[in-house]
Enzyme design. Structure first.
Site, mmCIF file in Angstrom:
data_model
loop_
_atom_site.group_PDB
_atom_site.id
_atom_site.type_symbol
_atom_site.label_atom_id
_atom_site.label_comp_id
_atom_site.label_asym_id
_atom_site.label_seq_id
_atom_site.Cartn_x
_atom_site.Cartn_y
_atom_site.Cartn_z
ATOM 1 N N GLY A 61 4.780 10.913 18.759
ATOM 2 C CA GLY A 61 5.728 11.815 19.436
ATOM 3 C C GLY A 61 6.346 12.781 18.443
ATOM 4 O O GLY A 61 6.494 13.983 18.716
ATOM 5 N N TYR B 179 -3.061 10.847 22.359
ATOM 6 C CA TYR B 179 -2.192 11.966 21.943
ATOM 7 C C TYR B 179 -3.037 13.146 21.469
ATOM 8 O O TYR B 179 -2.659 14.302 21.657
ATOM 9 C CB TYR B 179 -1.217 11.531 20.839
ATOM 10 N N VAL C 210 0.835 -1.204 0.000
ATOM 11 C CA VAL C 210 0.000 0.000 0.000
ATOM 12 C C VAL C 210 0.873 1.258 0.000
ATOM 13 O O VAL C 210 0.620 2.217 -0.744
ATOM 14 C CB VAL C 210 -0.943 0.019 1.228
ATOM 15 N N TYR D 163 -1.363 -8.679 16.087
ATOM 16 C CA TYR D 163 -1.738 -7.695 15.058
ATOM 17 C C TYR D 163 -2.975 -6.913 15.498
ATOM 18 O O TYR D 163 -2.963 -5.688 15.553
ATOM 19 C CB TYR D 163 -2.006 -8.436 13.756
HETATM 20 P P1 NAD Z 1 3.031 -4.700 3.600
HETATM 21 O O1 NAD Z 1 3.515 -5.805 4.450
HETATM 22 O O2 NAD Z 1 3.197 -4.828 2.113
HETATM 23 O O3 NAD Z 1 3.685 -3.323 4.010
HETATM 24 C C1 NAD Z 1 4.109 -3.019 5.314
HETATM 25 C C2 NAD Z 1 5.405 -2.258 5.221
HETATM 26 O O4 NAD Z 1 5.852 -1.916 6.542
HETATM 27 C C3 NAD Z 1 6.525 -3.089 4.580
HETATM 28 O O5 NAD Z 1 7.203 -2.329 3.620
HETATM 29 C C4 NAD Z 1 7.430 -3.439 5.772
HETATM 30 O O6 NAD Z 1 8.764 -3.659 5.403
HETATM 31 C C5 NAD Z 1 7.227 -2.207 6.648
HETATM 32 N N1 NAD Z 1 7.539 -2.456 8.052
HETATM 33 C C6 NAD Z 1 7.124 -3.493 8.826
HETATM 34 N N2 NAD Z 1 7.613 -3.373 10.072
HETATM 35 C C7 NAD Z 1 8.347 -2.229 10.091
HETATM 36 C C8 NAD Z 1 9.101 -1.565 11.084
HETATM 37 N N3 NAD Z 1 9.221 -2.053 12.329
HETATM 38 N N4 NAD Z 1 9.740 -0.418 10.750
HETATM 39 C C9 NAD Z 1 9.651 0.101 9.483
HETATM 40 N N5 NAD Z 1 8.951 -0.491 8.508
HETATM 41 C C10 NAD Z 1 8.305 -1.638 8.811
HETATM 42 O O7 NAD Z 1 1.494 -4.491 3.957
HETATM 43 P P2 NAD Z 1 0.405 -3.504 3.338
HETATM 44 O O8 NAD Z 1 -0.705 -4.327 2.842
HETATM 45 O O9 NAD Z 1 1.033 -2.532 2.431
HETATM 46 O O10 NAD Z 1 -0.125 -2.763 4.642
HETATM 47 C C11 NAD Z 1 0.198 -1.430 4.934
HETATM 48 C C12 NAD Z 1 -0.548 -0.982 6.183
HETATM 49 O O11 NAD Z 1 -1.949 -1.059 5.962
HETATM 50 C C13 NAD Z 1 -0.234 -1.833 7.408
HETATM 51 O O12 NAD Z 1 -0.175 -0.993 8.545
HETATM 52 C C14 NAD Z 1 -1.427 -2.743 7.498
HETATM 53 O O13 NAD Z 1 -1.657 -3.163 8.819
HETATM 54 C C15 NAD Z 1 -2.535 -1.859 6.982
HETATM 55 N N6 NAD Z 1 -3.641 -2.668 6.437
HETATM 56 C C16 NAD Z 1 -3.516 -3.284 5.225
HETATM 57 C C17 NAD Z 1 -4.559 -4.069 4.760
HETATM 58 C C18 NAD Z 1 -4.481 -4.766 3.435
HETATM 59 O O14 NAD Z 1 -5.383 -5.536 3.118
HETATM 60 N N7 NAD Z 1 -3.472 -4.544 2.620
HETATM 61 C C19 NAD Z 1 -5.718 -4.222 5.530
HETATM 62 C C20 NAD Z 1 -5.787 -3.592 6.759
HETATM 63 C C21 NAD Z 1 -4.751 -2.805 7.203
#
Ligand code: NAD
Ligand code: UDP
Length: 313
Positions: A103, A160, A15, A146
Site C-alpha cells: 500500500g 498489487y 539479513v 510461515y
Molecule cells: P531475522 O529473524 O534475523 O530478521 C527478521 C527481522 O524482522 C528481525 O529484525 C525482527 O525483529 C523483524 N520483525 C519481525 N516481525 C516484525 C514485525 N511485525 N514488524 C517489524 N519488524 C519485524 O531473520 P533473517 O534471517 O534476517 O530473515 C530476513 C527475511 O528473509 C525474513 O523475511 C525471512 O523470512 C527471509 N528469509 C530468510 C532466510 C534465511 O535463511 N536467513 C531464508 C528464507 C527467507
C-alpha cells in the site's frame, strides 16, 4: 549521483542489517524499520552515526508512511523456533506487513522487493526446486504460519502489480547464514557453531539425512540488490541460494572439524513437516541477474565461526 531513499523492514535482523550496511556503502539513504522481535539494535549500532541512516521502531502489521524510492520487505521471524512461538502474529506479519508495504509502495510509487522463501516449496517433490514448481506445503502444519504467510505475500505482490501497477519483485531465499545470526536463533548453522564452541553436543534432528543448501549472507545481499535493479517487467519469483547441498549430519561434522571442538553429535526427534531435501535451481538468477554465489560453505563457516567466537567470549 541520485541518493535513493530506501526502506528496509526487518532491518535490525540478521539479513536486514547486512543489507542496510551494503546500501549505505553504495551511497543510499536507509530507513531501517524493526520491532526488535528477533532483531536487535546491536546489529546496526555501527551504522547509527552514519548521516544517511535512520532507525525506526515500528511493527509492519500497522500502517506506516514515508517517502521512499524503494522498499525491501524483510520483516518476519525466519527461524522455525521464533515463527512458531506466536504463529498468528507470524501470519499477520507476513500478510498485513505485505499489504501495508505494498500500500505504501502504491501511494509513493516505490518499487518493492518481497523477501519470500524456499519454504514456499514445502517438503518438495521436485528436486532441485525450480520457480515454476508450486510446492508441497501442509496448510495446517507447524510450519504453515510461515510458509502460507509467505505464499500469501507473494500472491499480494502479484495482485498489487496486476491490479495497481505497483512495481514488485519476489525473491525466494534459500537457507542463509553468516555473522549477526542470533546465538539463540535456533537455526541449524548458528546452533551447531554455538554448541561446538561451547563444547556441547551438536543436536542433529532425526538421523541428519535431510539436506539443505547453505548460502553465505553476502551472496544473498548481492542477489537482492541485483533483483531490485532489474527492469520493471521482471517480477520473479527468483530463487537465490547456493546449490551445493549437504546433509545436516555433514554440516555438523564440518562444524566440529572447523572449530576443532571435542563435541559429539547426538540425535533428537525430527520436527514434523521438516523438509527432507532442499536445493535451489538458480538458472533463472544466472540468466536474469547474472548472479551466482561466490562463497563456499567452508569459507563462509569460517567467517561465521570467527564472529561467534568474538561474541561468545
Ligand atoms: P531475522 O529473524 O534475523 O530478521 C527478521 C527481522 O524482522 C528481525 O529484525 C525482527 O525483529 C523483524 N520483525 C519481525 N516481525 C516484525 C514485525 N511485525 N514488524 C517489524 N519488524 C519485524 O531473520 P533473517 O534471517 O534476517 O530473515 C530476513 C527475511 O528473509 C525474513 O523475511 C525471512 O523470512 C527471509 N528469509 C530468510 C532466510 C534465511 O535463511 N536467513 C531464508 C528464507 C527467507
Ligand atoms: N536442525 C538440526 N539441529 C538443530 C537445528 C536444526 O538438525 O539444532 C535441522 C532441522 O531439522 C532442519 C535443518 O536442520 O532439517 C535446517 O533447519 P533450520 O531451522 O536451520 O532451517 P529450515 O528447516 O527452515 O530449513
Amino acid at each position: 549521483m541520485h541518493r535513493k531513499k530506501i526502506l528496509v523492514t526487518g532491518g535490525a535482523g540478521f539479513v536486514g542489517s547486512h543489507l542496510c550496511e551494503r546500501l549505505l556503502n553504495e551511497g543510499q539513504e536507509v530507513y531501517c524499520l524493526d520491532n526488535y522481535f528477533t532483531g536487535q539494535k546491536q546489529n546496526v549500532v555501527h551504522l547509527m552515526s552514519h548521516p544517511y541512516f535512520e532507525l525506526i521502531r515500528h511493527d509492519v502489521t500497522q500502517p506506516f508512511f514515508i517517502e521512499v524510492d524503494e522498499i525491501y520487505n524483510l520483516a518476519c521471524p525466519a527461524s522455525p523456533v521464533h515463527y512458531q512461538y506466536n504463529p498468528i502474529k507470524t501470519m499477520k506479519t507476513s500478510v498485513m506487513g505485505a499489504i501495508n508495504m505494498l500500500g505504501l509502495a502504491k501511494r509513493v510509487k516505490a518499487k518493492m522487493l518481497q523477501a519470500s522463501t524456499s519454504e514456499v516449496y514445502g517438503d518438495p517433490k521436485v528436486h532441485p526446486q525450480v520457480e515454476s514448481y508450486w510446492g508441497n506445503v501442509n496448510p495446517i502444519g507447524e510450519r504453515a504460519c510461515y510458509d502460507e504467510g509467505k505464499r500469501a505475500a507473494e500472491t499480494l505482490c502479484m495482485n498489487y502489480h496486476q491490479q495497481n501497477g505497483v512495481r514488485t519483485k519476489i525473491i525466494r531465499i534459500f537457507n542463509t547464514y553468516g555473522p549477526r545470526m542470533h546465538p539463540n536463533d535456533g537455526r541449524v548453522v548458528s546452533n551447531f557453531i554455538v554448541q561446538a564452541l561451547q563444547q556441547k553436543d551438536l543436536t542433529v534432528y532425526g538421523k541428519g539425512l535431510q539436506t539443505r543448501s547453505f548460502q553465505y549472507v553476502d551472496d544473498l545481499v548481492e542477489g537482492m540488490i541485483r533483483l531490485m535493479a532489474t527492469s520493471d517487467d521482471f517480477i520473479g519469483p527468483v530463487n537465490i541460494g547456493n546449490p551445493n547441498e549437504f546433509t545436516v549430519r555433514q554440516l555438523a561434522e564440518l562444524v566440529i572439524s572447523l572449530t576443532g571442538s571435542s563435541s559429539k553429535i547426538i540425535e533428537l526427534p525430527l520436527p514434523s513437516d521438516d523438509p527432507m531435501m532442499r536445493r535451489p535451481d538458480i538458472s533463472l538468477a544466472q540468466k536474469e541477474l547474472d548472479w551466482s554465489p561466490t562463497i563456499e560453505l567452508k569459507e563462509g563457516l569460517e567467517k561465521t565461526i570467527h564472529y561467534f567466537q568474538s561474541i561468545l567470549n
